[in-house]
Design a protein around this motif. Structure first.
Motif, short mmCIF file in Angstrom:
data_model
loop_
_atom_site.label_atom_id
_atom_site.label_comp_id
_atom_site.label_asym_id
_atom_site.label_seq_id
_atom_site.Cartn_x
_atom_site.Cartn_y
_atom_site.Cartn_z
N ALA A 44 -33.90 103.04 25.43
CA ALA A 44 -34.33 104.27 24.74
C ALA A 44 -35.70 104.06 24.09
O ALA A 44 -36.52 104.98 24.03
N ALA A 45 -35.95 102.83 23.63
CA ALA A 45 -37.19 102.56 22.89
C ALA A 45 -38.37 102.21 23.81
O ALA A 45 -39.50 102.09 23.34
N ASP A 46 -38.11 102.04 25.09
CA ASP A 46 -39.14 101.53 26.01
C ASP A 46 -39.71 102.68 26.85
O ASP A 46 -39.03 103.21 27.74
N ARG A 101 -25.12 109.77 25.53
CA ARG A 101 -25.33 111.20 25.71
C ARG A 101 -26.63 111.69 25.08
O ARG A 101 -27.04 112.81 25.31
N SER A 102 -27.26 110.83 24.25
CA SER A 102 -28.52 111.26 23.62
C SER A 102 -29.69 110.40 24.11
O SER A 102 -30.73 110.34 23.45
N MET A 103 -29.53 109.76 25.26
CA MET A 103 -30.64 108.96 25.79
C MET A 103 -31.83 109.88 26.09
O MET A 103 -31.64 110.99 26.58
N PRO A 104 -33.05 109.40 25.84
CA PRO A 104 -34.22 110.24 26.09
C PRO A 104 -34.62 110.32 27.56
O PRO A 104 -35.68 110.86 27.88
N VAL A 105 -33.80 109.75 28.43
CA VAL A 105 -34.06 109.78 29.87
C VAL A 105 -32.75 110.12 30.59
O VAL A 105 -31.67 109.90 30.03
N PRO A 106 -32.83 110.63 31.83
CA PRO A 106 -31.58 110.88 32.56
C PRO A 106 -30.84 109.58 32.87
O PRO A 106 -31.47 108.53 33.09
#
Ligand code: T3D
Length: 267
Positions: A44-46, A101-106
């Motif tokens: 998520a941070a990368d 479910r809240s990942m910033p990518v699919p």
């Protein structure tokens, strides 16, 4: 040196996390929980990651909770208090599902083999679920006196409706991947030897798309079932307002008008 229970690999902008306890069918013990959460946080941070794949090592995707793990295994010592499974869920599975479910990518699940209990619902919580033809989905909880957890009580009726959800939850039978696709539980069942290539191709395609819009679509679809039409329309306007101010919208429209390929960069 001990091998990691979650293996991280990356090709271009696609990161793959592989659950790696194959002898226990990649069932969750405390250490694998911690490593998976850390790997999700890192992805998520990368900003170099634009799509995530979740899969399993060996012949299984994930057999759910490791039932022999001291965190959950019933005490055999006389007089010992029973384990509080609610606490285990609150400490492990609830944060895992909410993080996923809240990942910033699919996020794509590549279900390479059996997915049982929490392992089934972990897969079903991903944005796209691909499964090998030999894979099965099992809501195994009822066989040990539990209800579908790890989001299952919410995911199943949302995915396939109450009648099918009740059949899966109450009977706990093996659902082969092809049938899971027919019933609308997953996106696609593919031949075993095609799974990796099919998932990689889709992941690279998603990584080149406007991921901010993909993530907003996830949020809008998840939220819409709790809303009436007016509420859903208001949410659509809220998302479009935000996306319309973003770089990717400018880029998408400019590329369309200039008849060139877009280069999406938002995340
Ligand atoms: O408890 C809480 O904290 C609440 C949270 C609950 C979340 C949950 O996930 S509850 C549901 C837990 N999962 C299950 O009940 C599934 C149990 N496993 C199975 O039913 C079967 O293993 C499978 C249907 C998944 C696969 O069957 P099969 O015949 O292909 O393999 P197998 O022979 O049963 O398993 C192979 C090995 O993996 C075996 O170990 P061994 O004998 O070779 O040393 C087996 O014990 C181990 N294994 C499989 N699943 C688990 C497991 N070990 C610990 N926990 C497991 N869940």
């Amino acid at each position: 040196m001990l091998e990691s229970m979650v293996i991280t690999a990356q090709t271009n902008q696609v990161r793959t996390l592989t659950l790696n306890r194959p002898l226990a069918l990649n069932s969750f013990n405390a250490a694998m929980h911690e490593q998976l959460m850390a790997a999700l946080e890192a992805a998520a941070a990368d900003d170099s990651v634009r799509c995530l794949i979740l899969t399993g090592a060996g012949r299984a995707f994930c057999a759910g909770q490791d039932l022999s793990d001291p965190e959950v295994a019933p005490e055999v010592a006389p007089g010992a208090p029973p384990k509080d499974l609610g606490t285990v869920l609150e400490r492990r599975y609830v944060p895992l599902l909410l993080r996923l479910r809240s990942m910033p990518v699919p996020v794509i699940a590549a279900v390479n083999g059996v997915a049982a209990g929490a392992g089934a619902n972990l897969a079903l919580a991903c944005d796209l679920v691909f499964a090998a033809r030999s894979a099965n989905f099992i809501q195994a909880f009822v066989k040990i006196g539990l209800i579908p957890d790890t989001g299952g009580s919410w995911l199943l009726p949302h995915l396939v409706g109450r009648a099918q959800a009740m059949g899966l939850a109450l009977l706990g039978d093996k659902l082969p991947a092809a049938e899971a696709q027919q019933r609308g539980l997953i996106w696609l069942c593919v031949d075993d030897d095609a799974l990796a290539d099919e998932v990689q191709a889709t992941a690279h395609r998603l990584a080149s798309m406007p991921v901010k819009a993909i993530v907003a679509a996830r949020e809008a679809l998840d939220g819409a079932l709790q809303l009436d039409l007016a509420g859903a329309l208001a949410e659509e306007a809220r998302h479009q307002r935000k996306l319309g101010f973003a770089h990717d919208y400018q880029e998408g429209v400019s590329a369309f008008l200039a008849k060139r390929m877009p280069a999406f960069t938002d995340r």
